[in-house]
Design an enzyme around this catalytic site. Sequence first.
Site, short mmCIF file in Angstrom:
data_model
loop_
_atom_site.label_atom_id
_atom_site.label_comp_id
_atom_site.label_asym_id
_atom_site.label_seq_id
_atom_site.Cartn_x
_atom_site.Cartn_y
_atom_site.Cartn_z
CE LYS A 87 -4.30 1.35 2.34
NZ LYS A 87 -5.07 1.16 3.57
O1 G3P Z 1 -7.86 2.18 5.35
C1 G3P Z 1 -8.15 3.44 4.90
C2 G3P Z 1 -9.53 3.98 5.22
O2 G3P Z 1 -10.48 2.97 5.08
C3 G3P Z 1 -9.62 4.77 6.47
O3 G3P Z 1 -10.94 4.95 6.92
O4 G3P Z 1 -12.58 5.67 8.62
O5 G3P Z 1 -10.15 6.24 8.92
O6 G3P Z 1 -11.52 7.38 7.19
P1 G3P Z 1 -11.30 6.11 7.97
#
Ligand code: G3P
Length: 217
Positions: A87
């Site tokens: 990633k």
């Molecule tokens: O893994 C990346 C993403 O899904 C992060 O989500 O909820 O932290 O905006 P969030």
Amino acid sequence: MKFFIDTANLEQIREAQDLGILDGVTTNPSLMAKEGVSGKQAIQQHYKTICDIVDGDISAEVLSTTYEEMIKEGEELAALHSNIVVKIPMIKDGVKALKYFSDRGIKTNCTLIFSAGQALLAAKAGATYVSPFLGRLDDISTDGLNLIDEIRSIYDNYLYETEILAASIRNPMHIINCAKIGADVITSPLSSILSLLKHPLTDLGLAQFVADAKKMG
Ligand code: G3P
């Protein structure tokens, strides 16, 4: 549509795996830190454990931000298991790193995508997945689903093979709307996946069936 779980929590990963619908896992440094995983050895062991639980693509994020460091780190991560997807953040050096890994047949997930232009560049560089963060766009009063829709149109116009991995999912409607638009993958917390199961009429109907079944002896 593929279902990935967006967590580094092993218990939740096992629960989603047991459900039988899991296709992969995504993690990020914040999710790893939340589980108290720190230090190179512990991080690598955690990824290996996840790979043992789920037979699917497992995104492991580089912690560095320069091209040379990302290549070194990404190669080490990719060597941990054949299911590891490296990633990489959407920055200039990240685009170069995507191309490097793509040329060598190593799968990548380009993260922190917030615009169609970024998704276009990632596809040009040969990313396996792009991760548009729809919840974080919604958080700043911008329509995250519209971005998924824009990327879908662009990729379809040119038959890019990069898969749209809708990330930053916050609720079950995000998942349903991503499916309507045609996202290739959603990555979601376990809670939103489990919310898809629920309907009050299912519960009422089942209670009635169970009660009537008893009458049949
Ligand atoms: O893994 C990346 C993403 O899904 C992060 O989500 O909820 O932290 O905006 P969030």
